[in-house]
Motif scaffolding. Sequence first.
Motif, PDB file in Angstrom:
ATOM      1  N   UNK A   1      -5.376  -7.746   8.011  1.00  9.00           N
ATOM      2  CA  UNK A   1      -6.234  -7.257   6.950  1.00  9.00           C
ATOM      3  C   UNK A   1      -6.133  -5.736   6.927  1.00  9.00           C
ATOM      4  N   UNK A   2      -5.924  -5.190   5.762  1.00  9.23           N
ATOM      5  CA  UNK A   2      -5.759  -3.758   5.643  1.00  9.23           C
ATOM      6  C   UNK A   2      -6.629  -3.167   4.550  1.00  9.23           C
ATOM      7  N   UNK A   3      -7.024  -1.909   4.742  1.00 12.57           N
ATOM      8  CA  UNK A   3      -7.845  -1.190   3.775  1.00 12.57           C
ATOM      9  C   UNK A   3      -7.338   0.239   3.684  1.00 12.57           C
ATOM     10  N   UNK A   4      -7.276   0.748   2.453  1.00  8.50           N
ATOM     11  CA  UNK A   4      -6.774   2.099   2.249  1.00  8.50           C
ATOM     12  C   UNK A   4      -7.633   2.811   1.216  1.00  8.50           C
ATOM     13  N   UNK A   5      -7.968   4.081   1.505  1.00  7.78           N
ATOM     14  CA  UNK A   5      -8.704   4.941   0.586  1.00  7.78           C
ATOM     15  C   UNK A   5      -8.000   6.285   0.545  1.00  7.78           C
ATOM     16  N   UNK A   6      -7.722   6.783  -0.667  1.00  6.64           N
ATOM     17  CA  UNK A   6      -7.046   8.068  -0.809  1.00  6.64           C
ATOM     18  C   UNK A   6      -7.770   8.901  -1.856  1.00  6.64           C
TER      19      UNK A   6
ATOM     20  N   UNK B   1       0.814  -1.219   0.000  1.00  8.40           N
ATOM     21  CA  UNK B   1       0.000   0.000   0.000  1.00  8.40           C
ATOM     22  C   UNK B   1       0.842   1.261   0.000  1.00  8.40           C
ATOM     23  N   UNK B   2       2.154   1.122  -0.090  1.00  8.22           N
ATOM     24  CA  UNK B   2       3.065   2.257   0.060  1.00  8.22           C
ATOM     25  C   UNK B   2       3.615   2.679  -1.295  1.00  8.22           C
ATOM     26  N   UNK B   3       3.627   3.984  -1.541  1.00  9.87           N
ATOM     27  CA  UNK B   3       4.211   4.535  -2.763  1.00  9.87           C
ATOM     28  C   UNK B   3       5.707   4.796  -2.582  1.00  9.87           C
ATOM     29  N   UNK B   4       6.065   5.524  -1.533  1.00  6.67           N
ATOM     30  CA  UNK B   4       7.466   5.825  -1.241  1.00  6.67           C
ATOM     31  C   UNK B   4       7.674   5.874   0.268  1.00  6.67           C
ATOM     32  N   UNK B   5       8.910   5.673   0.663  1.00 10.33           N
ATOM     33  CA  UNK B   5       9.322   5.807   2.061  1.00 10.33           C
ATOM     34  C   UNK B   5      10.592   6.646   2.099  1.00 10.33           C
ATOM     35  N   UNK B   6      10.595   7.652   2.940  1.00 10.00           N
ATOM     36  CA  UNK B   6      11.785   8.476   3.138  1.00 10.00           C
ATOM     37  C   UNK B   6      12.256   8.308   4.577  1.00 10.00           C
TER      38      UNK B   6
END
Length: 862
Positions: free
Chosen positions: A227-232, A142-147
């Motif tokens: 279990x994970x859910x993401x809405x953006x 679910x991750x685009x980038x990590x800094x």
Amino acid sequence: MALQSGLCKVWGQTQTLRTDSLRNIHLQEVVVTAVQPDAPGTRSVIGQEAIRHIQATELSGLSQLLPGVLTRNPDLNVPAAFTIRSASYEDPTNALGTAILVDGVRMNNNINLQQTALGAIGKLFNSSALSGFDVRSLSPSSIETVEVIRGVPSVRYGDVTSGVVLVKSKAGVQPYTAGLRFTASEKLFSLGKGWALEKNRGTIYLGADYALSNLDNRQPEQTFQRMGLQVAYAKDFPSATFRLNFRGYHMQDKDEKGKNMLDGEYQKTVNQGLSFSMNGQWNLGKVWITSLEYEAGLTYGYQKNRSSLYYSGTQQVTTYETEAGEHAGVFLPPNYFSDLSVEGKPLTADASLIANLRQSIYNNVYNHFSLGVKAGMEGNHGEGISFNPLAPSTEMIGARARSYRDIPFVHQYAAFAEDRLTLRYGGMQTELQAGIRFNHLQVKSLHYTPTVEPRFNLRQVLWEQKEGGVLNSFSIRVGWGLMRKMPVLAYLYPDKAYTDKNCFTYSDVENGRRLTVLHTFITDKTFNPQLRLPVNNKLELGVNLKIKGVTADIVWFRERLRNGYCSVQQAEPFSYRRYASLTDKGEHPELTAEGVMNNGELLPYTTNTTFSLYMRPENGVEQRKEGVEYTIDLGRWKSLRSSFLVSGSYIKVREKDHALSAYYPQVELNGKPYPYVGIYEATGLLSNLWTRQLCSSRFQCITQVPRIGLITTLTLQAVWMDKQRRGMESDYDNPVYLADENGYRMDGNPMTDTEHRKRLNPVYYLDEEGTRHRFTPEMATDKRFADLVMDAGTLTAFQEDSFGAYFLLNLRVTKRIGNHVSVAFCANNLTRANPKRWTQSTQQYSLLNPDLYYGAEINIRF
């Protein structure tokens, strides 16, 4: 070529292949490493390709892309925390000081109260209390980038001592993506898609993931589920941006038939969380203000630990009274199941507003000034600890239930100002980031004065030549700053300590007459009114240079953390009655206001004095770190279709606990409880100091075969130095000493001697009046105080464990099939290199490196 640090780098080019059984494959350069920007401050940016390539199962697995971090096999069955510049994954002080922000929302573990008692050192099954946030809840899919900010962060970030991890979730228009991963013990699935809404109403992204892990396939009752859910949602306006993110997760750990467990026994942990964040920017374009940034976040969690354990052969008595004095107790049955429930409902909310002014002062001078304010609150409204007092677990004997709803919320306020200045002149450039942060922590239990945290980062470009020449670029950077960490809620509001002392017991089962009387002593000294905020003084110097396509980044750092948190045992004396025993059958003892009566007469008694032992938070930990991190990108060798990178680090960690801890010998002197308590600088193996040196390198070869769409990464991990040692350093001129069989001192160095016993005297001792006295060397041979002298228990307690060089080989393979499908394979410790090394301190062999680990993954994008 951008400087890379981490697992590998893939080079590619667009080609049209000759006709074969595969479709034409168009490869472009794919970066699957943690990129180190040549900018002020030391940080690593991990992109989506790198996240997919490493095949991590949770966020902390991505730390292996950082310089010097050793390979670790994924394990979803235990809590995971993110550490930065640590010599060990098991570093609660470092993990607690690492700030993790997901879409601007702080994933906070300050209000995790999942313990058997507030302020105690004992933890529940798979609890992450008193450590960092459990990042198993964050699925990498679910991750685009990590800094990862390893150096000195901006003053925008507070409540941090180790570093900052900025997680940006997937958002915007995204293709349909489905991922399926299998390993020997794990099954993971993810699905996501982002759309552009009609009539320019913005974009929305939906994502879901599921993970199942078995600790041992032969024991399916020991499992972890996530279990994970993401809405953006995102919307861009002509002069503003708006972002709204929602994330939810459900995690469950259970152990129903673990080792040595009976039918009916179980341990379960449920951890659920919801987080909302709203942020954006309003571009004003005024002379006095360029833009406004706004951010608001809310997190709500539900944590519950439940267990049912079986106890047999117990012959104990207990009481559940919450008032001091004598009370009739309860006889525990010889065999019973004990149920325990601990429920927490952590809640955090914060909001911030930042004003920016960007302007060009002169032709080559650019300035960005920021002024911001932030306010937040956090607390826990769970039901807390509950159990059956008639069938308590052994850990809860003497404990009392307490609702977390009685604990007040903590409020934080901050204001900061920061200026970023860029100056270009000739072939050189200066970039300065300097700021100051003011913090105010509002706690009802304590009064904290506002704190100030100055920080700055400077980058100086001394040479830059884009084309030709040997030296293409050369820059140096320096960073310095102070960072502080607020206390966790368990330290701010510890519960009272209850000590129940048996005064009288009579058991006549045949006639149905049983009585036990216990004296309850209560102390509120578990609260520490002098608890301070830890502060980390961080300094680093770095250099970045590029010579004929070879790029190198080297940084030296030094950190000193003072006033780190710890829990130590303390003691307080109290007196109680010890009544004479009744041995005959048919007696009728009863407890009255005057005491224990039998046939109308008060039983004879003696007044004894003993000590209540309790845990108390202290600022005892001091941690010093020094080291070097390096990354060298050797570029791409066209003849081999490969690129090569070398990265690694040397780090030395020195951690000392300055807190004084109490120890009470469970013996009698002249038929009465022992009248003294020792106060020591160390416990256990007589150690208050731990040092470790770790030097490692990672050699990476990345090869690409465009014709068949195959990418391979071969990584050799080399540990050149691995040393650790425990020791004892006294602040009171009271060192560990050698002793003969009679306890008399001997000459010699106890840190190197392996033939004689090591002993430690207390610094002080408490008498029955609670008065503290200095313990003298002569008392060690006095029979009255002999039981206060501690022994290391082993002759090799302080020996250094030093392992020779050892190596590890990892493999990553990615195969693209057409334009939509890719399959991947990963293997850690491909050759099963687990060298056996002798451990001097324990006189045992240890196996190094993780076990063989392998997994396969398929991703579909369309």
